[in-house]
Motif scaffolding. Structure first.
Motif, short mmCIF file in Angstrom:
data_model
loop_
_atom_site.label_atom_id
_atom_site.label_comp_id
_atom_site.label_asym_id
_atom_site.label_seq_id
_atom_site.Cartn_x
_atom_site.Cartn_y
_atom_site.Cartn_z
N UNK A 153 27.52 13.92 31.95
CA UNK A 153 28.59 14.45 31.02
C UNK A 153 29.96 13.94 31.07
N UNK A 154 30.09 13.90 32.35
CA UNK A 154 31.59 13.20 32.96
C UNK A 154 31.50 11.83 32.18
N UNK A 155 30.70 11.00 32.50
CA UNK A 155 30.78 9.74 31.87
C UNK A 155 30.79 9.83 30.62
N UNK A 156 29.97 10.61 29.89
CA UNK A 156 30.03 10.59 28.42
C UNK A 156 31.41 10.94 28.03
N UNK A 157 31.98 11.92 28.60
CA UNK A 157 33.32 12.41 28.15
C UNK A 157 34.11 11.31 28.13
N UNK A 158 34.52 10.75 29.22
CA UNK A 158 35.17 9.62 29.62
C UNK A 158 34.97 8.32 28.50
N UNK A 159 33.84 7.84 28.18
CA UNK A 159 33.38 7.17 27.32
C UNK A 159 33.86 7.48 25.80
N UNK A 160 33.57 8.65 25.60
CA UNK A 160 33.84 8.89 24.08
C UNK A 160 35.33 9.20 23.85
N UNK A 161 36.13 9.05 24.89
CA UNK A 161 37.45 9.37 24.69
C UNK A 161 38.19 8.02 24.29
N UNK A 162 37.32 6.87 24.60
CA UNK A 162 38.08 5.54 24.15
C UNK A 162 37.11 4.97 23.09
N UNK A 163 35.83 5.29 22.90
CA UNK A 163 34.88 4.65 21.85
C UNK A 163 35.65 5.07 20.66
N UNK A 164 35.50 3.71 19.82
CA UNK A 164 36.03 3.88 18.34
C UNK A 164 34.95 4.60 17.44
N UNK A 165 34.07 5.01 18.09
CA UNK A 165 32.98 5.92 17.16
C UNK A 165 33.41 6.61 16.01
N UNK A 166 32.67 6.57 15.07
CA UNK A 166 32.89 7.46 13.79
C UNK A 166 32.96 8.81 14.11
N UNK A 167 32.37 9.22 15.34
CA UNK A 167 32.21 10.56 15.54
C UNK A 167 33.17 11.17 16.48
N UNK A 168 34.15 10.39 16.80
CA UNK A 168 35.01 10.80 17.71
C UNK A 168 35.90 12.08 17.48
N UNK A 169 35.92 12.29 16.38
CA UNK A 169 36.48 13.61 15.98
C UNK A 169 35.74 14.75 16.62
N UNK A 170 34.51 14.81 16.84
CA UNK A 170 33.49 15.79 17.07
C UNK A 170 33.52 15.57 18.48
N UNK A 171 33.87 14.42 19.18
CA UNK A 171 33.64 14.25 20.43
C UNK A 171 34.73 14.29 21.32
N UNK A 172 35.74 13.72 20.91
CA UNK A 172 37.12 13.89 21.72
C UNK A 172 37.24 15.12 22.13
N UNK A 173 37.09 16.21 21.39
CA UNK A 173 37.09 17.58 21.71
C UNK A 173 36.65 17.72 23.12
N UNK A 174 35.68 17.26 23.29
CA UNK A 174 35.16 17.55 24.82
C UNK A 174 36.04 16.50 25.84
N UNK A 175 36.08 15.61 25.36
CA UNK A 175 36.76 14.31 26.35
C UNK A 175 38.29 15.02 26.74
N UNK A 176 38.87 15.47 25.92
CA UNK A 176 40.11 16.09 26.15
C UNK A 176 40.16 17.46 26.95
N UNK A 177 39.13 17.91 26.90
CA UNK A 177 39.15 19.27 27.57
C UNK A 177 38.51 19.36 29.06
#
Lengths: 358, 183
Positions: free
Chosen positions: B152-176
């Motif tokens: 999960x830590x890796x996923x969070x860190x990845x989603x933080x920078x990924x330009x994925x279409x879904x970042x809005x839903x994902x970065x919530x996790x990364x930032x917290x």
């Protein structure tokens, strides 16, 4: 007359031509299109592609310029989450409020590139600066034209999505290093209403969709924090600076993927327990420094994490929805490769990580 | 009793996982004060060293504590096969280390077990329900699955920078990742 099986791409000609008279012609036409994709394009198809690219630009700009408010659902593999979002343009500034509706309350107020995260249960404000406006319903920071080198971008049909007439845009990968995407944009404003990631088997592995959305006329109060007062709340800055080149690199990055980020961070975590201890015994924390390199083709990204290998870690891979994750040993180091790309891309990256001292 | 001393003891106890839940909130608050944070780091360093077999033969110099504290102030060592000191520019402040919270051991264990069996993979750890619809079968040739709950830590860190279409839903996790004590 025996009809040959249709080629995989469905051409409109296949559907409209009467079979009895023109089957032969249809077969030839299909064959032509399959063999010479670029050359045999009729002017209508080229214009169609340009139109599709224009739609991508429209999607990008709508997320920034439109006022909208709604609820959306995000699904990745077996995980699902609902959120509420409101977006307002005030002069040149974008204000956006995102609330996570499942689990512990979380709220994010974005002012252009600065995001404040409200964590009510610890009375904390987490401030973060984010580069690029590339989050749903925005599309991506990169140039839509550049995307066409690795994705075939074309229009699909129209459909009703979240109560609005929407235009489908198809992004079909040109190689097997990336996934495909289906986008639905509001016909009037271009706002992205739904996005789906499709894997090699055309299965939906990830998706995001508005379940309800109203476009235009968003009241100021909808982008204000829900908390009356944050006086006395703790403020934290989550900043991370770009790391200087570490010497680590990936020799064979899949085509189109460029390095967009390299950062270093210190991580603390509990050593994973072998079995569930009934007494919930606490395990000691350990700290390690982890390097992260991020590569992207504009739509998808691959992260490579490098850290000193310490304890016994099992090499292997796992998949969660659109994400593929691989862990492997590299000399004295441990690599973790993560990305929303097919496994073959992860594997290529994993096998070509190297270190070059300067 | 000296408050600082008491706090120090609590921090030490917390580092060893000996506080109970009611005390944890108090200690997290005090940890956020800078000096307590240094104590926290110091205790872990000491703990690591003491528990490490490699260090058994090494005798600590008298000013070890001071030097270690000073060292902690420096940037972490660059990751490279040839160790060289370099100023890393990262300056994340980690406070409220959720992985260390009591009760998280069970959650972490469950996450690990879930990884062993992909069928029951419990994806997100913080929010949302898990739809037990058919998981897309992975085209993963090598069968060995990661048992690491750090995924999960890796996923969070990845989603933080990924330009994925879904970042809005994902970065919530990364930032917290810091403040989210849901895990």
């Amino acid at each position: 007359m025996l009809a040959r099986p249709h080629s995989k791409q469905i051409q409109t000609s296949d559907l409209t031509m009467p079979r009895t008279l023109a089957s032969g012609f249809v077969i030839v036409l299909s064959a032509l299109i399959v063999i010479c994709p670029a050359k045999a394009q009729s002017p209508a198809t080229t214009a169609d592609k340009q139109d599709a690219q224009m739609w991508l630009k429209k999607i990008q700009s709508a997320a920034q310029k439109q006022n909208f408010a709604g609820t959306f659902v995000y699904q990745q593999g077996t995980h699902i989450r609902t959120s509420r979002i409101a977006h307002r343009l005030e002069g040149k500034d974008e204000i956006e409020k995102l609330e996570i509706l499942d689990g512990k309350p979380r709220e994010y107020i974005r002012n252009n590139d600065e995001i404040v995260c409200y964590v009510p249960e610890t009375k904390t404000l987490l401030i973060e600066r984010r580069g690029g406006r590339d989050v749903f319903p925005a599309l991506l920071a990169s140039n839509p034209v550049a995307l066409t080198e690795y994705y075939d971008v074309r229009k699909g049909g129209t459909a009703r999505v979240a109560g609005h007439e929407a235009q489908a845009i198809i992004l079909e990968p040109k190689d097997n290093f990336r996934y495909g995407y289906l986008l639905w944009a509001d016909k009037v404003t271009g706002l992205l209403l739904r996005a789906q990631t499709l894997n090699e088997k055309k299965e939906v592995v990830e998706q995001i969709t508005f379940t309800q959305i109203s476009i235009g006329n968003v009241d100021k109060s909808r982008v204000k924090p829900s908390f009356k007062s944050t006086k006395g709340w703790r403020i934290e800055n989550a900043t991370m600076s770009q790391a200087e080149a570490s010497g680590w690199r990936v020799k064979s990055v899949p085509p189109g993927f460029k390095k967009i980020r390299e950062v270093r961070r210190v991580v603390s975590d509990a050593a994973p327990p072998i079995a569930v201890d009934k007494t919930n015994a606490h395990v000691p924390l350990s700290r390690r420094e982890v390097l992260q390199m991020v590569f992207s083709d504009g739509l998808a990204a691959i992260s490579v994490f490098v850290e000193p290998g310490m304890e016994n870690r099992k090499e292997g891979s796992v998949q969660q929805g659109a994400m593929n994750i691989t862990g492997k040993r590299h000399g004295d180091f441990w690599l973790t490769i993560v990305g929303e790309v097919p496994y073959v891309a992860i594997k290529q990256v994993a096998n070509s990580v190297e270190y070059q001292s300067r | 009793m000296d408050t600082n001393q008491k706090v120090r003891e609590q921090i030490s106890a917390f580092a060893d996982g000996e506080l109970d839940d009611s005390q944890v909130d108090t200690i997290l608050a005090s940890l956020r004060r800078d000096e307590s944070h240094q104590d926290w780091e110091l205790y872990h360093r000491i703990g690591d060293v003491l528990r490490s077999d490699d260090m058994a033969a090494v005798s600590l110099r008298p000013d070890f504590t001071a030097r270690m504290a000073a060292r902690l102030e420096q940037e972490p060592i660059i990751i490279a096969p040839v160790t060289s000191s370099s100023t890393s520019k990262s300056n994340w402040k980690l406070a409220g280390k959720r992985w260390g919270l009591p009760g998280v051991a069970a959650a972490v264990a469950i996450a690990s077990l879930a990884f062993v069996n992909m069928q029951n993979f419990v994806g997100g750890t913080d929010t949302g329900t898990d739809v037990s619809s058919q998981t897309v079968t992975a085209q993963v040739p090598e069968g060995v699955l990661l048992r690491d709950a750090r995924i999960d830590d890796y996923l969070f860190a990845h989603q933080r920078f990924s330009p994925s279409l879904y970042s809005t839903a994902q970065y919530a996790r990364a930032a917290t990742f810091e403040a989210d004590s849901n895990k």
